[in-house]
Enzyme design. Sequence first.
Site, short mmCIF file in Angstrom:
data_model
loop_
_atom_site.label_atom_id
_atom_site.label_comp_id
_atom_site.label_asym_id
_atom_site.label_seq_id
_atom_site.Cartn_x
_atom_site.Cartn_y
_atom_site.Cartn_z
N GLY A 10 0.84 -1.20 0.00
CA GLY A 10 0.00 0.00 0.00
C GLY A 10 0.87 1.25 0.00
N GLN A 11 0.24 2.40 -0.06
CA GLN A 11 1.00 3.67 -0.08
C GLN A 11 1.91 3.77 1.14
OE1 GLN A 11 -1.13 7.20 -1.88
NE2 GLN A 11 -2.76 6.39 -0.60
N ALA A 59 -5.44 -1.92 4.97
CA ALA A 59 -6.80 -1.45 5.25
C ALA A 59 -7.65 -1.65 4.01
CB ALA A 59 -6.80 0.03 5.64
N THR A 100 -8.62 7.20 10.48
CA THR A 100 -8.94 8.22 9.47
C THR A 100 -9.72 9.42 10.03
OG1 THR A 100 -10.27 8.54 7.46
CG2 THR A 100 -11.00 6.82 8.94
N ASP A 101 -9.59 10.54 9.34
CA ASP A 101 -10.40 11.73 9.64
C ASP A 101 -11.89 11.47 9.33
OD1 ASP A 101 -9.66 11.50 6.93
OD2 ASP A 101 -9.97 13.63 6.55
N TYR A 124 -16.96 3.24 5.31
CA TYR A 124 -15.51 3.20 5.53
C TYR A 124 -15.19 3.80 6.91
CZ TYR A 124 -10.63 4.80 5.21
OH TYR A 124 -9.31 5.07 5.47
N LYS A 128 -13.66 1.88 10.19
CA LYS A 128 -12.39 2.29 10.82
C LYS A 128 -12.61 2.64 12.30
CE LYS A 128 -8.85 2.84 9.01
NZ LYS A 128 -7.72 1.90 8.76
N TRP A 149 -6.20 12.14 3.94
CA TRP A 149 -5.80 12.39 2.54
C TRP A 149 -4.36 11.94 2.24
CZ3 TRP A 149 -8.13 17.82 0.90
CH2 TRP A 149 -9.53 17.73 0.95
N1 NAP Z 1 -5.57 6.81 1.59
C1 NAP Z 1 -6.08 7.78 2.33
O1 NAP Z 1 -6.43 8.86 1.83
C2 NAP Z 1 -6.24 7.60 3.82
C3 NAP Z 1 -6.86 8.64 4.57
C4 NAP Z 1 -7.00 8.47 5.95
C5 NAP Z 1 -6.54 7.32 6.57
N2 NAP Z 1 -5.96 6.34 5.83
C6 NAP Z 1 -5.48 5.13 6.52
O2 NAP Z 1 -4.08 5.06 6.40
C7 NAP Z 1 -3.66 3.70 6.32
C8 NAP Z 1 -2.80 3.48 5.08
O3 NAP Z 1 -3.57 3.82 3.93
P1 NAP Z 1 -2.99 3.67 2.45
O4 NAP Z 1 -3.48 4.83 1.67
O5 NAP Z 1 -1.54 3.36 2.49
O6 NAP Z 1 -3.83 2.39 1.98
P2 NAP Z 1 -3.64 1.54 0.62
O7 NAP Z 1 -2.65 2.18 -0.26
O8 NAP Z 1 -5.03 1.28 0.11
O9 NAP Z 1 -3.02 0.18 1.16
C9 NAP Z 1 -3.76 -0.73 1.89
C10 NAP Z 1 -3.12 -2.08 1.70
O10 NAP Z 1 -3.91 -3.06 2.39
C11 NAP Z 1 -3.92 -4.22 1.60
N3 NAP Z 1 -5.06 -5.08 1.84
C12 NAP Z 1 -6.37 -4.77 1.76
N4 NAP Z 1 -7.12 -5.88 1.94
C13 NAP Z 1 -6.25 -6.90 2.13
C14 NAP Z 1 -6.40 -8.28 2.37
N5 NAP Z 1 -7.61 -8.87 2.43
N6 NAP Z 1 -5.29 -9.04 2.51
C15 NAP Z 1 -4.06 -8.49 2.44
N7 NAP Z 1 -3.85 -7.19 2.22
C16 NAP Z 1 -4.93 -6.40 2.07
C17 NAP Z 1 -3.99 -3.70 0.18
O11 NAP Z 1 -3.56 -4.73 -0.69
P3 NAP Z 1 -3.79 -4.62 -2.28
O12 NAP Z 1 -2.79 -3.60 -2.73
O13 NAP Z 1 -3.54 -5.99 -2.77
O14 NAP Z 1 -5.22 -4.17 -2.43
C18 NAP Z 1 -3.06 -2.52 0.23
O15 NAP Z 1 -1.74 -2.87 -0.12
C19 NAP Z 1 -4.94 2.87 6.35
O16 NAP Z 1 -5.21 2.46 7.66
C20 NAP Z 1 -6.01 3.85 5.90
O17 NAP Z 1 -7.29 3.51 6.39
C21 NAP Z 1 -5.77 6.45 4.48
#
Ligand code: NAP
Length: 292
Positions: A10-11, A59, A100-101, A124, A128, A149
Site C-alpha cells: 500500500g502507499q 486497510a 482516518t479523519d 468506511y 475504521k 488524505w
Molecule cells: N488513503 C487515504 O487517503 C487515507 C486517509 C485516511 C486514513 N488512511 C489510513 O491510512 C492507512 C494506510 O492507507 P494507504 O493509503 O496506504 O492504503 P492503501 O494504499 O489502500 O493500502 C492498503 C493495503 O492493504 C492491503 N489489503 C487490503 N485488503 C487486504 C487483504 N484482504 N489481505 C491483504 N492485504 C490487504 C492492500 O492490498 P492490495 O494492494 O492488494 O489491495 C493494500 O496494499 C490505512 O489504515 C487507511 O485507512 C488512508
Amino acid sequence: MKIVLFGKNGQLGWEFQRMLPILGEVISFDREELDLCDLDAVQKILSELKPNLIINASAYTDVDRAEKETDLAMKINALVPGMMAEMASKLRAVFIHYSTDYVFDGGKGSTYKENDPTHPLNMYGKSKLAGEENIKQAAHAYLILRTSWVYSLRGNSFVNKVLKWSRQNKTLKVVNDQVSSPTWARTLAEITSFVLAQNKMDLYENIHERRGVYHLAGSGFASRYEWAKQILVNDSNPSEQTIQTLEPALSADFPTPAIRPLFSALDCSQFEATFGLQLPGWNSTLQLAMTR
Ligand SMILES: NC(=O)c1ccc[n+]([C@@H]2O[C@H](COP(=O)([O-])OP(=O)(O)OC[C@H]3O[C@@H](n4cnc5c(N)ncnc54)[C@H](OP(=O)(O)O)[C@@H]3O)[C@@H](O)[C@H]2O)c1
C-alpha cells in the site's frame, strides 16, 4: 527487534519498507503472501514469528465500494485489527495502526481534536471507528494514528490522478468544499519510525505509557481544489499539461456512493506535544514529494 508489517504494497506500507530496516528485522506481507481475510493464517503467522512490533499499514480503503462491500470493509478494518491487537497483547508486542479523519462528520467547523465526538458519515469511516474500538479493548501498548488524505507518487493516488487528468483535459473541475490535510505516505512512515526509534529502549513500556489515539497528518489544511492547484504548480513536467483551466466545484456536482465530511482537518498538537516533534506543512511536503 523483530517487526511484522502488514500491507507492504500500500502507499504507507511501501514507505515503511524503506524505513523499518533501521529498527530491526522486518518480515512484511502483501495480499498474495497473506490474505488478511484468513484470520487463522494471520493468527498462526503472528504466533510463529513472535514479533516485538506489529505495524498494520493494511486497510480496506475504497471509500465508495465500502458502501456495498460492507462485510469485507468491516472484516479488514475492524475485525482483523482487533485480532492483531489481541495477538500483540498476548505476545507483549507493540501495535501500530492507522485510522482516518472520516470518523468525523465534518460539521465542527474547525480542526478536530482526538476527543471530539465521532460520527462517521460512511461505511468506511464506520468500519475504521469500529477498528479503533476493537484495538482499544484488546491492546496494551498501541498507537492508533488517525491521518487524512494520504498520497504517494506511486499508484492511483489523488496526486497521480490530477497529473493524469491535467494531460487529458483542457478544463478540470475539482471540489472546493471538501477540506482536510494532505499527508505524504513517506512522511507518515518516517515520523512513525522516528517515534519508534526515539522510544526503542523499553519500546513496550514507553508506548504503553503513551498509548492511545493521536492525530498525525500534514500540518495546515486545504480544499481538494487548492490541493490540485498546488499539484499542478509542482508538476515536474508542466510542458506535458494540456490543461488550461482548473475550476472549483461543489461535492454536489459529483455525486458519489459514499458521503464525505466537508471539513475534517485534524489538530495534531497532542501528537506533537507527546512526542516532541513538529509536523511539516502539507504544502512544503507536497513540494518535496514532487521534486524529481
Ligand atoms: N488513503 C487515504 O487517503 C487515507 C486517509 C485516511 C486514513 N488512511 C489510513 O491510512 C492507512 C494506510 O492507507 P494507504 O493509503 O496506504 O492504503 P492503501 O494504499 O489502500 O493500502 C492498503 C493495503 O492493504 C492491503 N489489503 C487490503 N485488503 C487486504 C487483504 N484482504 N489481505 C491483504 N492485504 C490487504 C492492500 O492490498 P492490495 O494492494 O492488494 O489491495 C493494500 O496494499 C490505512 O489504515 C487507511 O485507512 C488512508
